[in-house]
Scaffold this motif. Structure first.
Motif, PDB file in Angstrom:
ATOM      1  N   LEU A  46       0.835  -1.200   0.000  1.00 23.91           N
ATOM      2  CA  LEU A  46       0.000   0.000   0.000  1.00 23.91           C
ATOM      3  C   LEU A  46       0.871   1.253   0.000  1.00 23.91           C
ATOM      4  CD1 LEU A  46      -2.684  -1.103   2.600  1.00 23.91           C
ATOM      5  CD2 LEU A  46      -2.992  -0.846   0.129  1.00 23.91           C
ATOM      6  N   PHE A  47       1.952   1.221   0.774  1.00 24.02           N
ATOM      7  CA  PHE A  47       2.874   2.350   0.830  1.00 24.02           C
ATOM      8  C   PHE A  47       3.509   2.583  -0.536  1.00 24.02           C
ATOM      9  CE2 PHE A  47       5.444   5.336   3.098  1.00 24.02           C
ATOM     10  CZ  PHE A  47       6.650   5.344   2.426  1.00 24.02           C
ATOM     11  N   GLU A  48       3.978   1.525  -1.168  1.00 25.27           N
ATOM     12  CA  GLU A  48       4.597   1.641  -2.487  1.00 25.27           C
ATOM     13  C   GLU A  48       3.599   2.179  -3.511  1.00 25.27           C
ATOM     14  OE1 GLU A  48       6.910  -1.028  -5.873  1.00 25.27           O
ATOM     15  OE2 GLU A  48       6.273  -1.972  -4.001  1.00 25.27           O
ATOM     16  N   GLU A  49       2.381   1.690  -3.457  1.00 25.47           N
ATOM     17  CA  GLU A  49       1.343   2.153  -4.378  1.00 25.47           C
ATOM     18  C   GLU A  49       1.097   3.654  -4.217  1.00 25.47           C
ATOM     19  OE1 GLU A  49      -3.035   0.861  -4.274  1.00 25.47           O
ATOM     20  OE2 GLU A  49      -1.992  -0.779  -5.297  1.00 25.47           O
ATOM     21  N   GLN A  50       1.050   4.106  -2.980  1.00 26.65           N
ATOM     22  CA  GLN A  50       0.842   5.531  -2.708  1.00 26.65           C
ATOM     23  C   GLN A  50       2.030   6.350  -3.207  1.00 26.65           C
ATOM     24  OE1 GLN A  50      -1.807   7.099  -1.699  1.00 26.65           O
ATOM     25  NE2 GLN A  50      -0.867   9.107  -1.592  1.00 26.65           N
ATOM     26  N   CYS A  51       3.222   5.848  -2.982  1.00 21.99           N
ATOM     27  CA  CYS A  51       4.422   6.555  -3.439  1.00 21.99           C
ATOM     28  C   CYS A  51       4.444   6.685  -4.951  1.00 21.99           C
ATOM     29  CB  CYS A  51       5.679   5.822  -2.979  1.00 21.99           C
ATOM     30  SG  CYS A  51       5.940   5.877  -1.211  1.00 21.99           S
ATOM     31  N   LEU A  52       4.100   5.627  -5.625  1.00 24.06           N
ATOM     32  CA  LEU A  52       4.117   5.656  -7.088  1.00 24.06           C
ATOM     33  C   LEU A  52       3.048   6.574  -7.660  1.00 24.06           C
ATOM     34  CD1 LEU A  52       4.841   1.894  -7.809  1.00 24.06           C
ATOM     35  CD2 LEU A  52       6.429   3.826  -8.030  1.00 24.06           C
ATOM     36  N   SER A  53       1.963   6.764  -6.928  1.00 25.52           N
ATOM     37  CA  SER A  53       0.894   7.630  -7.432  1.00 25.52           C
ATOM     38  C   SER A  53       1.131   9.101  -7.100  1.00 25.52           C
ATOM     39  CB  SER A  53      -0.458   7.183  -6.879  1.00 25.52           C
ATOM     40  OG  SER A  53      -0.538   7.458  -5.504  1.00 25.52           O
ATOM     41  N   THR A  54       2.111   9.389  -6.253  1.00 23.19           N
ATOM     42  CA  THR A  54       2.399  10.778  -5.872  1.00 23.19           C
ATOM     43  C   THR A  54       3.886  11.079  -6.055  1.00 23.19           C
ATOM     44  OG1 THR A  54       2.670  10.120  -3.565  1.00 23.19           O
ATOM     45  CG2 THR A  54       0.511  10.934  -4.213  1.00 23.19           C
ATOM     46  N   THR A  55       4.451  10.652  -7.168  1.00 25.30           N
ATOM     47  CA  THR A  55       5.898  10.772  -7.368  1.00 25.30           C
ATOM     48  C   THR A  55       6.386  12.203  -7.458  1.00 25.30           C
ATOM     49  OG1 THR A  55       5.612  10.531  -9.737  1.00 25.30           O
ATOM     50  CG2 THR A  55       6.132   8.535  -8.495  1.00 25.30           C
ATOM     51  N   ARG A  56       5.530  13.130  -7.814  1.00 22.56           N
ATOM     52  CA  ARG A  56       5.966  14.521  -7.947  1.00 22.56           C
ATOM     53  C   ARG A  56       5.935  15.283  -6.625  1.00 22.56           C
ATOM     54  NH1 ARG A  56       6.055  16.732 -13.318  1.00 22.56           N
ATOM     55  NH2 ARG A  56       5.719  15.051 -14.774  1.00 22.56           N
ATOM     56  N   CYS A  57       5.330  14.708  -5.615  1.00 25.61           N
ATOM     57  CA  CYS A  57       5.257  15.375  -4.317  1.00 25.61           C
ATOM     58  C   CYS A  57       6.625  15.358  -3.646  1.00 25.61           C
ATOM     59  CB  CYS A  57       4.255  14.679  -3.398  1.00 25.61           C
ATOM     60  SG  CYS A  57       2.579  14.761  -4.001  1.00 25.61           S
ATOM     61  N   GLU A  58       6.978  16.485  -3.065  1.00 27.88           N
ATOM     62  CA  GLU A  58       8.240  16.564  -2.349  1.00 27.88           C
ATOM     63  C   GLU A  58       8.136  15.730  -1.081  1.00 27.88           C
ATOM     64  OE1 GLU A  58      10.343  19.972   0.153  1.00 27.88           O
ATOM     65  OE2 GLU A  58      10.056  20.512  -1.952  1.00 27.88           O
ATOM     66  N   SER A  59       9.065  14.824  -0.860  1.00 25.41           N
ATOM     67  CA  SER A  59       8.971  13.965   0.303  1.00 25.41           C
ATOM     68  C   SER A  59      10.025  14.271   1.348  1.00 25.41           C
ATOM     69  CB  SER A  59       9.094  12.498  -0.117  1.00 25.41           C
ATOM     70  OG  SER A  59      10.297  12.301  -0.813  1.00 25.41           O
ATOM     71  N   GLN A  60      11.105  14.936   0.948  1.00 27.30           N
ATOM     72  CA  GLN A  60      12.129  15.279   1.913  1.00 27.30           C
ATOM     73  C   GLN A  60      12.839  16.530   1.440  1.00 27.30           C
ATOM     74  OE1 GLN A  60      15.082  12.292   2.565  1.00 27.30           O
ATOM     75  NE2 GLN A  60      15.706  13.152   4.482  1.00 27.30           N
ATOM     76  N   SER A  61      13.146  17.406   2.373  1.00 29.57           N
ATOM     77  CA  SER A  61      13.832  18.635   2.030  1.00 29.57           C
ATOM     78  C   SER A  61      14.854  18.945   3.112  1.00 29.57           C
ATOM     79  CB  SER A  61      12.816  19.775   1.925  1.00 29.57           C
ATOM     80  OG  SER A  61      13.478  20.977   1.654  1.00 29.57           O
ATOM     81  N   TYR A  62      16.063  19.282   2.689  1.00 26.33           N
ATOM     82  CA  TYR A  62      17.106  19.650   3.632  1.00 26.33           C
ATOM     83  C   TYR A  62      17.951  20.735   2.985  1.00 26.33           C
ATOM     84  CZ  TYR A  62      21.144  19.416   6.699  1.00 26.33           C
ATOM     85  OH  TYR A  62      22.158  19.738   7.562  1.00 26.33           O
TER      86      TYR A  62
END
Length: 60
Positions: free
Chosen positions: A30-46
């Motif tokens: 389920l996590f992988e599916e969600q990640c693949l459907s929101t690939t353009r969302c920023e997930s980490q920023s430093y």
């Protein structure tokens, strides 16, 4: 102290997060599916560097 209305909102209304999901998949799927459907969302920023989920590699 919270009033009764505030307690209702905090503990009941805001905590009402039940959602339907596929029963035939494991949590990591389920996590992988969600990640693949929101690939353009920023997930980490430093500092000035960002990573999004399209840069993450998933095993086949």
């Amino acid at each position: 102290m919270l009033t009764a209305v505030e307690q209702q909102q905090l503990f009941v209304q805001w905590n009402d997060t039940q959602a339907d999901y596929p029963q035939d998949l494991c949590i990591h799927q389920l996590f992988e599916e969600q990640c693949l459907s929101t690939t353009r969302c920023e997930s980490q920023s430093y500092l000035k560097s960002t990573v999004n989920l399209s840069t993450v590699e998933y095993p086949s």
